[in-house]
Design a protein around this motif. Structure first.
Motif, PDB file in Angstrom:
ATOM      1  N   GLN A   1     -17.009 -30.674 -12.117  1.00 20.57           N
ATOM      2  CA  GLN A   1     -17.295 -28.862 -12.780  1.00 20.57           C
ATOM      3  C   GLN A   1     -17.158 -29.036 -14.233  1.00 20.57           C
ATOM      4  N   SER A   2     -17.841 -28.311 -15.384  1.00 21.95           N
ATOM      5  CA  SER A   2     -17.653 -28.717 -16.301  1.00 21.95           C
ATOM      6  C   SER A   2     -18.030 -27.712 -17.832  1.00 21.95           C
ATOM      7  N   GLU A   3     -17.415 -27.392 -18.385  1.00 23.83           N
ATOM      8  CA  GLU A   3     -17.774 -25.916 -19.228  1.00 23.83           C
ATOM      9  C   GLU A   3     -18.066 -26.447 -20.726  1.00 23.83           C
ATOM     10  N   VAL A   4     -18.865 -25.505 -21.642  1.00 22.25           N
ATOM     11  CA  VAL A   4     -19.127 -25.806 -23.103  1.00 22.25           C
ATOM     12  C   VAL A   4     -19.280 -24.329 -23.275  1.00 22.25           C
ATOM     13  N   PHE A   5     -18.535 -24.301 -24.682  1.00 18.10           N
ATOM     14  CA  PHE A   5     -18.114 -22.882 -25.142  1.00 18.10           C
ATOM     15  C   PHE A   5     -18.791 -23.015 -26.569  1.00 18.10           C
ATOM     16  N   ARG A   6     -19.204 -21.811 -27.277  1.00 19.08           N
ATOM     17  CA  ARG A   6     -20.317 -22.290 -28.225  1.00 19.08           C
ATOM     18  C   ARG A   6     -19.846 -20.891 -29.331  1.00 19.08           C
ATOM     19  N   GLY A   7     -20.096 -20.567 -30.116  1.00 17.15           N
ATOM     20  CA  GLY A   7     -20.030 -19.293 -30.873  1.00 17.15           C
ATOM     21  C   GLY A   7     -18.831 -19.331 -32.136  1.00 17.15           C
ATOM     22  N   LEU A   8     -19.096 -18.000 -32.741  1.00 19.18           N
ATOM     23  CA  LEU A   8     -18.019 -18.133 -34.097  1.00 19.18           C
ATOM     24  C   LEU A   8     -16.887 -17.913 -33.610  1.00 19.18           C
ATOM     25  N   LEU A   9     -16.575 -17.046 -32.477  1.00 24.17           N
ATOM     26  CA  LEU A   9     -14.984 -16.674 -32.228  1.00 24.17           C
ATOM     27  C   LEU A   9     -14.498 -18.204 -30.863  1.00 24.17           C
ATOM     28  N   VAL A  10     -15.155 -19.042 -30.816  1.00 23.25           N
ATOM     29  CA  VAL A  10     -14.593 -19.572 -30.297  1.00 23.25           C
ATOM     30  C   VAL A  10     -12.684 -20.390 -31.060  1.00 23.25           C
ATOM     31  N   PRO A  11     -13.246 -20.578 -32.438  1.00 24.30           N
ATOM     32  CA  PRO A  11     -11.710 -20.888 -32.806  1.00 24.30           C
ATOM     33  C   PRO A  11     -10.893 -20.277 -32.857  1.00 24.30           C
ATOM     34  N   LEU A  12     -10.965 -18.607 -32.373  1.00 24.98           N
ATOM     35  CA  LEU A  12      -9.826 -17.708 -32.074  1.00 24.98           C
ATOM     36  C   LEU A  12      -9.486 -17.704 -30.912  1.00 24.98           C
ATOM     37  N   LEU A  13     -10.861 -18.180 -30.037  1.00 23.84           N
ATOM     38  CA  LEU A  13      -9.907 -17.803 -28.440  1.00 23.84           C
ATOM     39  C   LEU A  13      -9.391 -19.186 -27.780  1.00 23.84           C
ATOM     40  N   GLU A  14      -9.546 -20.076 -28.907  1.00 23.30           N
ATOM     41  CA  GLU A  14      -8.679 -21.304 -28.104  1.00 23.30           C
ATOM     42  C   GLU A  14      -7.678 -21.346 -27.640  1.00 23.30           C
ATOM     43  N   ARG A  15      -7.075 -20.317 -27.542  1.00 26.75           N
ATOM     44  CA  ARG A  15      -6.042 -19.864 -26.328  1.00 26.75           C
ATOM     45  C   ARG A  15      -6.413 -19.631 -25.003  1.00 26.75           C
ATOM     46  N   ARG A  16      -7.297 -18.735 -25.140  1.00 28.14           N
ATOM     47  CA  ARG A  16      -7.852 -18.284 -23.647  1.00 28.14           C
ATOM     48  C   ARG A  16      -8.818 -19.259 -22.946  1.00 28.14           C
ATOM     49  N   ILE A  17      -9.186 -20.180 -24.235  1.00 26.87           N
ATOM     50  CA  ILE A  17     -10.333 -21.350 -23.777  1.00 26.87           C
ATOM     51  C   ILE A  17      -9.536 -22.454 -22.650  1.00 26.87           C
ATOM     52  N   ARG A  18      -8.440 -22.215 -23.456  1.00 19.83           N
ATOM     53  CA  ARG A  18      -6.750 -23.825 -23.022  1.00 19.83           C
ATOM     54  C   ARG A  18      -7.114 -22.885 -21.313  1.00 19.83           C
ATOM     55  N   ASP A  19      -6.578 -21.803 -21.086  1.00 19.35           N
ATOM     56  CA  ASP A  19      -6.518 -21.411 -20.172  1.00 19.35           C
ATOM     57  C   ASP A  19      -7.171 -21.344 -19.071  1.00 19.35           C
ATOM     58  N   THR A  20      -8.453 -20.589 -19.770  1.00 17.73           N
ATOM     59  CA  THR A  20      -9.574 -20.817 -18.533  1.00 17.73           C
ATOM     60  C   THR A  20      -9.767 -22.408 -17.917  1.00 17.73           C
ATOM     61  N   ARG A  21      -9.370 -23.419 -19.186  1.00 14.11           N
ATOM     62  CA  ARG A  21      -9.761 -24.823 -18.061  1.00 14.11           C
ATOM     63  C   ARG A  21      -8.531 -25.143 -17.485  1.00 14.11           C
TER      64      ARG A  21
END
Length: 87
Positions: free
Chosen positions: A47-67
């Motif tokens: 399973q893999s995921e790649v996040f892109r876009g201007l908001l990625v740095p602002l959503l870092e915590r949410r991305i960690r939760d998703t992982r």
């Protein structure tokens, strides 16, 4: 956050891949992939995921939760797949 993902690939027994994004292009999108490959005695799931876009740095915590959520999902799938049926 709610996304309406677009399925990019759906090959039964091989791959499922989708893209979730915000309505404004370039702000935030996440591409998720489940890849199944045969191995001796079973199947490997990657399973893999790649996040892109201007908001990625602002959503870092949410991305960690998703992982963390995906790691839990993978562990649950593994446990279920390795259960032996009753004899």
């Amino acid at each position: 956050m709610t996304f309406r993902p677009r399925v990019l690939t759906a090959e039964p027994g091989r791959e499922l891949r989708w893209l979730g994004r915000l309505p404004v292009p370039g702000l935030f999108e996440g591409e998720h992939r489940f890849l199944l490959t045969p191995v001796a005695g079973g199947t490997r799931l990657v399973q893999s995921e790649v996040f892109r876009g201007l908001l990625v740095p602002l959503l870092e915590r949410r991305i960690r939760d998703t992982r963390t959520d995906f790691r839990s999902l993978n562990a649950a799938l593994k446990a279920r797949a390795e259960r032996r049926p009753p004899v």
